[in-house]
Enzyme design. Structure first.
Site, mmCIF file in Angstrom:
data_model
loop_
_atom_site.group_PDB
_atom_site.id
_atom_site.type_symbol
_atom_site.label_atom_id
_atom_site.label_comp_id
_atom_site.label_asym_id
_atom_site.label_seq_id
_atom_site.Cartn_x
_atom_site.Cartn_y
_atom_site.Cartn_z
ATOM 1 N N SER A 1 7.978 -9.949 6.398
ATOM 2 C CA SER A 1 6.951 -10.952 6.701
ATOM 3 C C SER A 1 5.804 -10.799 5.712
ATOM 4 O O SER A 1 5.790 -9.877 4.878
ATOM 5 C CB SER A 1 6.449 -10.765 8.121
ATOM 6 N N LYS A 2 4.850 -11.704 5.851
ATOM 7 C CA LYS A 2 3.706 -11.750 4.932
ATOM 8 C C LYS A 2 3.034 -10.400 4.734
ATOM 9 O O LYS A 2 2.541 -10.110 3.653
ATOM 10 C CB LYS A 2 2.655 -12.726 5.468
#
Ligand code: GLU
Length: 494
Positions: free
Chosen positions: A250-251
């Protein structure tokens, strides 16, 4: 063979999905099959046209090409779910007629209450079947009254249902835990598990390779195929792409969307190469692979069942390798947007042949240092600034280097650069004057480049302060050779 990539345009394309698309694409290419793109935009709230456009542009940049899709059409379209509502309704009617589906009038509140009751009893929540056995009369009456209803599929309850997964082998399920699921929502939108079956069947999809988050959907889909009397495709589920800490990428781990990698200056062929290695290892060990090699070597049955960790370092290594294999002309042309961004070149201005030539030679000099295309502006600073490594400055202050300083100033006082030939004569002359060895080569490099190592000076010398570079229309002016020597002198405090 017909395979597909079926993204939902609800955000930027995640590299995990890109890897799914890539594995499908490689499979189609190696088996002479077709690869199609279908946009699953039935979630009207979250789907955006701009995401679809971005996805198509980014996938084209990556080099994955589809034979059929929303942008190019094809014989079995439309390829956007929002344009297929009629079809979904038609096939729902068929299931209703066959009594394999039924109207469900349960309100969200009723469903939520049932769910909570099940959870309180420690059971897996599933639909109770409350509306399964309503009489046809009652259904008609409630529909005529305009009562809202969804349509549910009568899910068979085989205790030991199994299917052979292309990646994970035989998978076993107890379908009595599933319950009847919604295929058409009360707002008329088809549910994913239903739309995907109608589409994959009507689009002739033979193999479905997708993320393992869809494993539990597969029995529902297979049962729908059976209800229609259709042969299901083969299914293969890929393990998730994880960050270094083992949670889904994820980010917070770094870049995740395709457009970010593009903006960071990664080469599409390097990203493809890296993504192919996420969960698959080439049989011959060599990891730097071209598109052709990937198509030849990829083997879906050898794809790992366990999660693949996204390793940014390895991606960088692969990008570097691919960059170093490209001709400098190509590196330059690919990196132009980054040079424009860094105001080395005016946006959109065409380079003159001389400027082009100078830049290509400069790229040739620094190419080995590039991790991504975005590093080029920083690497070219060598020609535009004198930024010596502080640790090297004491060397320039040594008494033994004095003759070199004097000789340099005497020789390179003009405004023009010198040719490689003139440089060789300079070295010979210097040696003739007794300036040699440790008092010549290393300090000379530090004075001219600010670095203690790097490419051979005779390859670089004619580029330093060359008039072609001055014409570039750059914000930053390159340094003349004499300016460079003056700068070095100032820094060394001589
Ligand atoms: N739209 C679904 C997704 O993005 C597709 C799943 C599938 O390939 O069946 O997860």
């Amino acid at each position: 063979m017909r395979v597909r990539f079926a993204p939902s345009p609800t955000g930027y394309v995640h590299v995990g999905n890109v890897r799914t698309a890539l594995f499908n694409y490689l499979l189609a290419r190696q088996r002479g099959g077709l690869f199609l793109l279908r946009i699953e935009d039935t979630d009207v709230e979250r789907s955006r046209k701009s995401y679809e456009e971005g996805l198509i542009e980014d996938m084209k940049w990556l080099g994955v090409k589809w034979e059929e899709g929303p942008d190019i059409g094809g014989p079995l379209g439309p390829y956007r779910q929002s344009e297929r509502s009629e079809l979904y309704r038609e096939y729902v009617d068929l299931l209703l007629e066959k009594k394999m589906a039924y109207h469900c009038f349960c309100t969200p509140e009723t469903l939520e209450r049932e769910r909570e009751e099940a959870l309180a009893k420690g059971e897996t929540p599933r639909y109770s079947g409350r509306c399964r056995n309503l009489t046809p009369e009652e259904v008609k009456e409630r529909l005529d009254r305009g009562e809202e209803s969804a349509v549910r599929f009568k899910m068979p309850d085989d205790k030991d249902f199994h299917y052979p997964d292309l990646v994970r082998g035989d998978l076993l399920f107890d379908l009595s835990l599933f319950g009847d699921f919604v295929i058409l929502r009360s707002n008329g939108q088809p549910a994913y598990n239903y739309a995907v079956v109608i589409d994959d069947h009507l689009m002739g999809v033979t193999d479905v390779i997708r993320g393992e988050d869809h494993i539990s959907n597969t029995p529902k889909q297979i049962k729908l195929y059976e209800a229609f009397g259709w042969t299901p495709p083969r299914f293969g589920h890929l393990a998730l792409v994880l960050g270094q800490d083992g949670s889904p990428l994820s980010k917070r781990h770094g870049a995740t969307s395709l457009n970010q990698f593009r903006a960071l200056g990664y080469l599409p062929e390097a990203l493809v190469n890296y993504l192919a290695l996420l969960g698959w290892a080439p049989p011959e060990g060599e990891e730097i692979l071209s598109w052709e090699e990937l198509i030849r070597l990829f083997d879906i049955s050898k794809v790992s069942k366990s999660g693949a960790t996204f390793d940014y370092q390895k991606l960088n290594w692969i990008n570097r390798k691919h960059l170093s294999q490209l001709p400098s002309e190509q590196v330059l042309s690919l990196a132009l947007p980054f040079l424009e961004e860094a105001e080395y070149i005016e946006k959109g201005r065409k380079l003159s042949p001389d400027e082009q030539k100078w830049l290509v030679q400069a790229v040739e000099i620094v190419k080995a240092n590039l991790v991504t295309l975005a590093d080029l502006p920083k690497e070219l600073e060598l020609f535009f600034q004198y930024r010596p490594d502080e640790a090297l400055l004491p060397e320039l202050r040594e008494e033994a280097v004095s003759p070199l300083w004097n000789f340099l100033e005497e020789k390179f006082s003009g405004d023009s650069p010198i040719t490689a030939q003139e440089f060789i004569s300079f070295l010979q002359e210097a040696k003739g004057k007794g300036i040699k060895g440790k008092a010549l080569f290393h300090p000379l490099r530090v004075i001219l480049t600010g670095c203690g190592s790097g490419v051979e000076l005779d390859k670089l010398i004619n580029l330093l302060g060359a008039p072609e570079a001055f014409n570039l229309g750059l914000k930053r002016r390159p340094l003349l050779l004499k300016e460079r020597i003056q700068e070095a002198k100032g820094r060394a405090g001589r």
